[in-house]
Design a protein around this motif. Structure first.
Motif, short mmCIF file in Angstrom:
data_model
loop_
_atom_site.label_atom_id
_atom_site.label_comp_id
_atom_site.label_asym_id
_atom_site.label_seq_id
_atom_site.Cartn_x
_atom_site.Cartn_y
_atom_site.Cartn_z
N GLN A 47 0.88 -1.05 -0.12
CA GLN A 47 0.15 0.10 0.05
C GLN A 47 0.88 0.46 0.24
N ARG A 48 1.77 0.92 0.72
CA ARG A 48 2.97 2.54 0.52
C ARG A 48 3.48 2.51 -1.03
N LEU A 49 3.98 1.02 -1.47
CA LEU A 49 4.64 1.72 -2.76
C LEU A 49 3.33 1.83 -3.84
N TRP A 50 2.16 1.82 -3.35
CA TRP A 50 0.83 2.27 -4.08
C TRP A 50 1.20 3.95 -3.87
N MET A 51 0.99 4.11 -3.19
CA MET A 51 0.40 5.55 -2.40
C MET A 51 2.15 6.71 -3.09
N TYR A 52 2.94 5.60 -3.09
CA TYR A 52 4.38 6.24 -3.62
C TYR A 52 3.92 6.71 -5.16
N GLN A 53 3.92 5.28 -5.86
CA GLN A 53 3.93 5.81 -7.03
C GLN A 53 2.18 6.32 -8.06
N ASN A 54 1.77 6.37 -7.32
CA ASN A 54 0.22 7.28 -7.27
C ASN A 54 -0.08 8.59 -7.21
N ILE A 55 0.90 9.65 -6.50
CA ILE A 55 1.35 11.02 -6.12
C ILE A 55 1.70 11.65 -7.01
N GLN A 57 4.09 13.13 -9.08
CA GLN A 57 5.18 13.64 -9.26
C GLN A 57 5.89 15.80 -8.97
N LYS A 58 4.96 16.25 -9.22
CA LYS A 58 5.03 17.39 -8.40
C LYS A 58 4.24 17.80 -6.90
N LYS A 59 4.01 16.94 -6.49
CA LYS A 59 3.48 16.91 -4.93
C LYS A 59 4.55 16.05 -4.62
N HIS A 60 5.08 15.57 -5.02
CA HIS A 60 7.05 14.65 -4.70
C HIS A 60 8.13 15.35 -3.82
N PRO A 61 8.34 15.24 -2.62
CA PRO A 61 9.65 16.77 -2.18
C PRO A 61 10.22 16.42 -2.88
N GLU A 62 11.33 17.28 -2.74
CA GLU A 62 12.84 17.60 -3.27
C GLU A 62 13.50 16.37 -2.62
N LYS A 63 13.33 15.67 -1.44
CA LYS A 63 13.90 14.85 -0.59
C LYS A 63 12.68 13.63 0.51
N PRO A 66 6.15 12.17 -0.03
CA PRO A 66 5.64 12.53 0.59
C PRO A 66 4.52 12.05 1.86
N LEU A 67 4.75 13.03 2.44
CA LEU A 67 4.00 12.22 3.76
C LEU A 67 2.71 12.52 3.56
#
Length: 110
Positions: A47-55, A57-63, A66-67
């Motif tokens: 579920q964590r991987l799915w969430m990261y993959q479906n957010i 890219q513009k919402k991902h932090p530089e480092k 996403p929380l």
């Protein structure tokens, strides 16, 4: 002489903020009788991987990643806590959540 600062102070603050944001979202949804499914990504790697993959890219932090909370309607990404908060402020939660009908919304303060 400076005092040592515990390394966990920043981490503890971030965890506290994440919990407050999650409680605010869940509390609002419950208070307004909006059905939802809460997913604990700390226990479910897939579920964590799915969430990261479906957010987007513009919402991902530089480092880092996403929380939480990250809000989805099915597979459709709605936004993060800041987006949710803004939708509450502008009274556009139904649109933000991509709900087909307007729920009966009570006044709610987080």
């Amino acid at each position: 002489m400076s005092r040592p600062r515990p390394a966990l102070s920043r981490t503890a603050f971030v965890i506290s903020q994440v919990k407050k944001h999650q409680q605010a979202v869940v509390g609002f949804l419950e208070a307004n009788r909006i059905n939802f499914e809460e997913v604990d990504i700390t226990m479910l790697e897939d579920q964590r991987l799915w969430m990261y993959q479906n957010i987007p890219q513009k919402k991902h932090p530089e480092k880092g990643n996403p929380l939480p909370p990250q809000i989805f309607n099915g597979d459709d990404y709605c936004g993060d806590y800041e987006d949710f908060f803004q939708s509450k402020e502008t009274n556009t939660v139904s649109s933000f959540l991509r709900l087909s009908s307007q729920p009966s919304v009570k006044d709610y303060e987080s």
